[in-house]
Every structure is written in structure tokens, then in C-alpha cells.
Design a protein around this motif. Structure first.
Motif, PDB file in Angstrom:
ATOM      1  N   LEU A 145      14.155  -1.138 -14.072  1.00  0.00           N
ATOM      2  CA  LEU A 145      13.179  -1.067 -13.811  1.00  0.00           C
ATOM      3  C   LEU A 145      12.916  -2.568 -12.779  1.00  0.00           C
ATOM      4  CD1 LEU A 145      11.430   0.272 -16.603  1.00  0.00           C
ATOM      5  CD2 LEU A 145      12.124   1.201 -14.539  1.00  0.00           C
ATOM      6  N   GLN A 146      12.961  -3.783 -13.003  1.00  0.00           N
ATOM      7  CA  GLN A 146      12.626  -4.523 -12.593  1.00  0.00           C
ATOM      8  C   GLN A 146      13.136  -4.594 -10.986  1.00  0.00           C
ATOM      9  OE1 GLN A 146      10.706  -6.971 -12.724  1.00  0.00           O
ATOM     10  NE2 GLN A 146      11.041  -7.267 -14.968  1.00  0.00           N
ATOM     11  N   VAL A 147      14.224  -4.079 -10.758  1.00  0.00           N
ATOM     12  CA  VAL A 147      14.681  -4.109  -9.367  1.00  0.00           C
ATOM     13  C   VAL A 147      14.296  -3.084  -7.967  1.00  0.00           C
ATOM     14  CG1 VAL A 147      17.026  -3.876  -8.096  1.00  0.00           C
ATOM     15  CG2 VAL A 147      17.066  -4.753  -9.938  1.00  0.00           C
ATOM     16  N   LEU A 148      13.577  -2.102  -9.306  1.00  0.00           N
ATOM     17  CA  LEU A 148      12.952  -0.709  -9.034  1.00  0.00           C
ATOM     18  C   LEU A 148      11.810  -1.147  -8.105  1.00  0.00           C
ATOM     19  CD1 LEU A 148      12.760   2.098  -7.953  1.00  0.00           C
ATOM     20  CD2 LEU A 148      12.179   2.423 -10.643  1.00  0.00           C
ATOM     21  N   ARG A 149      11.143  -2.400  -9.353  1.00  0.00           N
ATOM     22  CA  ARG A 149      10.183  -2.858  -8.318  1.00  0.00           C
ATOM     23  C   ARG A 149       9.690  -3.950  -7.790  1.00  0.00           C
ATOM     24  NH1 ARG A 149       8.358  -6.572 -11.331  1.00  0.00           N
ATOM     25  NH2 ARG A 149       6.908  -7.059 -10.925  1.00  0.00           N
ATOM     26  N   GLY A 150      10.892  -4.667  -7.358  1.00  0.00           N
ATOM     27  CA  GLY A 150      11.687  -4.720  -6.010  1.00  0.00           C
ATOM     28  C   GLY A 150      10.995  -4.223  -5.050  1.00  0.00           C
ATOM     29  N   THR A 151      12.383  -3.008  -5.138  1.00  0.00           N
ATOM     30  CA  THR A 151      12.490  -1.828  -4.242  1.00  0.00           C
ATOM     31  C   THR A 151      11.251  -1.477  -3.710  1.00  0.00           C
ATOM     32  OG1 THR A 151      14.383  -1.671  -4.775  1.00  0.00           O
ATOM     33  CG2 THR A 151      13.556  -0.460  -3.707  1.00  0.00           C
ATOM     34  N   LEU A 152      10.606  -1.287  -4.944  1.00  0.00           N
ATOM     35  CA  LEU A 152       8.847  -0.693  -3.960  1.00  0.00           C
ATOM     36  C   LEU A 152       8.147  -1.569  -3.211  1.00  0.00           C
ATOM     37  CD1 LEU A 152       7.913   1.414  -7.008  1.00  0.00           C
ATOM     38  CD2 LEU A 152       8.375   2.579  -4.988  1.00  0.00           C
ATOM     39  N   LEU A 153       8.492  -2.997  -3.632  1.00  0.00           N
ATOM     40  CA  LEU A 153       7.145  -3.782  -3.375  1.00  0.00           C
ATOM     41  C   LEU A 153       7.827  -4.151  -2.191  1.00  0.00           C
ATOM     42  CD1 LEU A 153       5.043  -5.831  -3.551  1.00  0.00           C
ATOM     43  CD2 LEU A 153       6.340  -7.607  -4.177  1.00  0.00           C
ATOM     44  N   ILE A 154       9.172  -4.173  -1.613  1.00  0.00           N
ATOM     45  CA  ILE A 154       9.387  -5.133   0.022  1.00  0.00           C
ATOM     46  C   ILE A 154       9.225  -3.824   0.718  1.00  0.00           C
ATOM     47  CG2 ILE A 154      12.147  -4.130  -0.328  1.00  0.00           C
ATOM     48  CD1 ILE A 154      10.766  -7.245   0.800  1.00  0.00           C
ATOM     49  N   ALA A 155       9.502  -2.116   0.057  1.00  0.00           N
ATOM     50  CA  ALA A 155       9.575  -1.299   0.645  1.00  0.00           C
ATOM     51  C   ALA A 155       7.952  -0.893   1.515  1.00  0.00           C
ATOM     52  CB  ALA A 155      10.076   0.022   0.361  1.00  0.00           C
ATOM     53  N   GLU A 156       6.767  -1.498   0.594  1.00  0.00           N
ATOM     54  CA  GLU A 156       6.035  -1.144   0.452  1.00  0.00           C
ATOM     55  C   GLU A 156       5.283  -2.474   1.410  1.00  0.00           C
ATOM     56  OE1 GLU A 156       1.365  -2.868  -0.149  1.00  0.00           O
ATOM     57  OE2 GLU A 156       3.007  -4.607  -0.573  1.00  0.00           O
ATOM     58  N   VAL A 157       5.911  -3.486   1.687  1.00  0.00           N
ATOM     59  CA  VAL A 157       4.922  -4.431   2.888  1.00  0.00           C
ATOM     60  C   VAL A 157       5.707  -4.100   3.543  1.00  0.00           C
ATOM     61  CG1 VAL A 157       6.397  -6.881   3.540  1.00  0.00           C
ATOM     62  CG2 VAL A 157       5.419  -6.423   1.272  1.00  0.00           C
ATOM     63  N   CYS A 158       7.157  -3.235   4.332  1.00  0.00           N
ATOM     64  CA  CYS A 158       7.474  -2.990   5.625  1.00  0.00           C
ATOM     65  C   CYS A 158       6.855  -1.743   6.107  1.00  0.00           C
ATOM     66  CB  CYS A 158       8.899  -2.791   5.190  1.00  0.00           C
ATOM     67  SG  CYS A 158      10.593  -3.978   4.990  1.00  0.00           S
ATOM     68  N   VAL A 159       6.192  -0.888   4.871  1.00  0.00           N
ATOM     69  CA  VAL A 159       5.371  -0.077   5.346  1.00  0.00           C
ATOM     70  C   VAL A 159       4.233  -0.262   6.070  1.00  0.00           C
ATOM     71  CG1 VAL A 159       4.118   1.998   4.954  1.00  0.00           C
ATOM     72  CG2 VAL A 159       6.636   1.687   3.729  1.00  0.00           C
ATOM     73  N   MET A 160       3.798  -1.567   5.503  1.00  0.00           N
ATOM     74  CA  MET A 160       1.614  -1.715   5.005  1.00  0.00           C
ATOM     75  C   MET A 160       2.125  -2.586   7.355  1.00  0.00           C
ATOM     76  SD  MET A 160      -0.278  -1.580   3.406  1.00  0.00           S
ATOM     77  CE  MET A 160      -1.688  -2.356   3.935  1.00  0.00           C
ATOM     78  N   VAL A 161       3.268  -3.450   7.628  1.00  0.00           N
ATOM     79  CA  VAL A 161       3.456  -4.016   8.544  1.00  0.00           C
ATOM     80  C   VAL A 161       3.751  -2.699   9.333  1.00  0.00           C
ATOM     81  CG1 VAL A 161       4.294  -5.239   9.981  1.00  0.00           C
ATOM     82  CG2 VAL A 161       4.292  -6.002   7.917  1.00  0.00           C
ATOM     83  N   VAL A 162       4.191  -2.336   9.832  1.00  0.00           N
ATOM     84  CA  VAL A 162       4.319  -0.555  10.501  1.00  0.00           C
ATOM     85  C   VAL A 162       2.668  -0.474  10.405  1.00  0.00           C
ATOM     86  CG1 VAL A 162       4.735   1.123  11.005  1.00  0.00           C
ATOM     87  CG2 VAL A 162       6.358   0.144  10.049  1.00  0.00           C
ATOM     88  N   ALA A 163       2.238   0.003   9.626  1.00  0.00           N
ATOM     89  CA  ALA A 163       0.701   0.255   9.830  1.00  0.00           C
ATOM     90  C   ALA A 163      -0.218  -0.386  10.592  1.00  0.00           C
ATOM     91  CB  ALA A 163       0.004   0.564   7.894  1.00  0.00           C
ATOM     92  N   PHE A 164      -0.120  -1.627  10.029  1.00  0.00           N
ATOM     93  CA  PHE A 164      -0.669  -2.734  10.876  1.00  0.00           C
ATOM     94  C   PHE A 164      -1.198  -2.248  12.518  1.00  0.00           C
ATOM     95  CE2 PHE A 164      -0.532  -5.739   7.532  1.00  0.00           C
ATOM     96  CZ  PHE A 164      -1.038  -5.497   6.430  1.00  0.00           C
ATOM     97  N   MET A 165       0.545  -2.461  12.855  1.00  0.00           N
ATOM     98  CA  MET A 165       1.039  -1.895  14.287  1.00  0.00           C
ATOM     99  C   MET A 165       0.386  -0.929  14.945  1.00  0.00           C
ATOM    100  SD  MET A 165       4.936  -3.828  14.438  1.00  0.00           S
ATOM    101  CE  MET A 165       5.024  -2.500  13.663  1.00  0.00           C
TER     102      MET A 165
END
Length: 309
Positions: free
Chosen positions: A73-93
Motif C-alpha cells: 500500500l505504501q508503494v501504491l500511495r507513492g504511485t498515486l501521488l507521482i501520477a497525480e503530480v504529473c496529471v496536475m502539471v499537464v492540467a496547468f498547461m
């Protein structure tokens, strides 16, 4: 918790929110010139180094930080957060800082809605009503039927959903893992995962942009350091509402630096979403405070019969 500690915690939370807003603006600037995966990868390298530094200063050191009761679950948390960061940066653009943060502000409502199926918590009618009101606010921002709907508008909604799941899993693993353990796994697992992707998108960066990248990394570490100390000084339920300072700060940066417009429907919709989110946070705090006397009574009378029905 003393009033002095609560005030200090609030100030630290506001400071972290303002720095995170600046970090978002820098991320948008760099992502417009370079691949998103590369930008986030370099940022996470520095973040992982900061996480390791913090872990070495904690009681038990590096070994204590690695020891988790929920490694998957800790790895899953890390995966979700890193994916969320990438998606947010795309949304900013695609959408800009203003509209992205206006939509992303709905994540506390998603947390409240999913806390039942994920954590087994009871969500009362008041919070369900707030979730419904927040959904109305999202619809006001999207303006369905008034303007041509753009699929890009759903990008920050996806990010909000992933961040909500990340928050719920954080609460779940806290049943065994300390905050220090979760913080360590978030940074290190996220850095490993994004490196597996981002290294294939490496491209040369100009010296001025390396300066912006350095500022991005330093600001991220600084904001997380403020956040850690804020939660150490005050209860999360008391300071969490002040994280919403990131929304107006990001809006100001978006309008002044990138020339974004604050449309009336976005302003009204964001106001509705934030109000509903603040209500859910307040209700969660009320429920938590109401549960404490019950636990105290149970500890004083351990032989009392169960009242579960």
C-alpha cells in the motif's frame, strides 16, 4: 495543543500553501519547454534526497523509516501521488493555474464520499449534502450546456480523485505506520517509479532553466518541511482548512504571470466547492472531537459491556 502552537501551525500551513502555489507556477513554466516526466523526475530526485535526510534525523534512523506494516500500500500511495503530480502539471498547461486549482479544490469532497467504502467510516447526511453542493459547484465551473465541453476540463478532476485516494490510503496505513514511515515511502517509491519513466524523456536544459529547476526543488523541500512542522505543532483538523490558501495564491500567479482570466463562473463555482469542502472538514473535526470523550470513558471502564449494535 496550546493556542500558541495552533497559531504557529496555522501560519506554517499558510506558508506551505503559498510556496506550493509558487511551485506550481514554476512547474508550468518548465513543462511548457520540457517533457513533464523529466521535470517531475528531477523534482522527485531532490525530494527523495530530502526525505532520506529527514529519515536519518528521526528516532530509529533509516531502518525505522523503512519498516512498514503495509509495504504494498505504501508503494501504491507513492504511485498515486507521482501520477497525480504529473496529471496536475499537464492540467496547468492545458487549463492554467486558475481553473485547475478551482477544480482540484473538490478533493476533500471526494475523500468524504470515499471514506465509507475505503475506510469503513460512516458519512452522515450533512456531509453527503455538502458533497452534493460541491458537485453543483463543479458543474458551475464546467458550464455544461452553456459552452462546448472540453475533455481537458476533466484532467484536474482525475488528479483530485487520485489525490483523494492517496489521502485515504495514508489514513489507512497510519493504523500501523507512523507519519515518518509514510513520508519516507512516498518520496523514495515515487522517485524510483518516475525515474523508470522519466529517464527515457531526458533532454538538454538551458542554464537559466536549471536555475528554475533548482528553485523548484528547493521550494518543494521547504514547503514539505513547513508542512511537517505544522502537523507537529497543531492538529490536522485545525490547520487543514488553511491549505485552501493555495487556491487564491495560484489564481493571482496565473493571472499576473501567465495572463489567465478569472471567469465569473469559475469564481462562483470555486466558492461553492471550497465552502462545501470546508464544511466537510469541519464536520470531520466535530466527529473526531465527539469520539474522544467516548474513548476516554471506555478506557476508564474497560469492563463495561459493549454497546455495538
Amino acid at each position: 495543543m496550546t493556542p500558541t502552537n495552533q497559531r504557529a501551525g496555522i501560519l506554517l500551513m499558510i506558508g506551505a500553501a503559498l510556496i506550493f502555489s509558487a511551485q506550481d507556477a514554476i512547474s508550468r513554466h518548465l513543462a511548457e519547454a520540457y517533457n513533464v516526466f523529466m521535470v517531475v523526475m528531477i523534482r522527485y530526485w531532490f525530494f527523495a534526497a530530502f526525505v532520506v535526510w529527514v529519515a536519518r534525523r528521526q528516532a530509529g534512523g533509516f531502518r525505522a523509516a523503512v519498516r512498514s506494516g503495509f509495504p504494498f500500500l505504501q508503494v501504491l500511495r507513492g504511485t498515486l501521488l507521482i501520477a497525480e503530480v504529473c496529471v496536475m502539471v499537464v492540467a496547468f498547461m492545458r487549463l492554467g493555474l486558475v481553473e485547475t486549482h478551482a477544480m482540484f479544490a473538490a478533493y476533500p469532497l471526494i475523500v468524504a464520499a470515499l471514506s465509507g467504502p475505503v475506510l469503513g467510516e460512516k458519512v452522515g447526511w450533512r456531509r453527503w449534502a455538502a458533497i452534493g453542493v460541491g458537485f453543483v459547484g463543479v458543474m458551475v465551473i464546467l458550464e455544461p450546456g452553456v459552452t462546448v465541453f472540453s475533455p481537458d476540463a476533466l484532467i484536474p478532476v482525475v488528479a483530485a480523485f487520485m489525490f483523494a485516494l492517496y489521502g485515504l490510503l495514508t489514513r489507512y496505513v497510519s493504523r500501523r505506520d507512523s507519519a515518518a514511515v509514510s513520508f519516507f515511502w512516498t518520496g523514495v517509491s515515487g522517485a524510483v517509479l518516475i525515474t523508470l519513466v522519466g529517464v527515457w524523456y531526458w533532454e538538454p536544459m538551458s542554464p537559466p532553466d536549471w536555475g528554475w529547476m533548482a528553485l523548484l526543488c528547493i521550494s518543494g523541500a521547504t514547503a514539505h518541511y513547513l508542512l511537517i512542522n505544522a502537523y507537529a505543532l497543531a492538529e490536522a483538523s485545525a490547520i487543514q482548512p488553511f491549505a485552501y490558501f493555495q487556491l487564491p495564491a495560484a489564481a493571482v500567479l496565473g493571472m499576473t504571470i501567465f495572463g489567465e482570466m478569472l471567469r465569473t463562473n469559475v469564481l462562483i463555482g470555486a466558492g461553492i466547492v471550497v465552502s462545501a469542502g470546508l464544511f466537510t472538514l469541519w464536520r470531520a473535526r466535530v466527529r473526531a472531537q465527539g469520539a474522544r470523550p467516548s474513548k476516554a470513558r471506555a478506557n476508564r471502564a474497560p469492563s463495561a459491556p459493549s454497546t455495538d449494535r
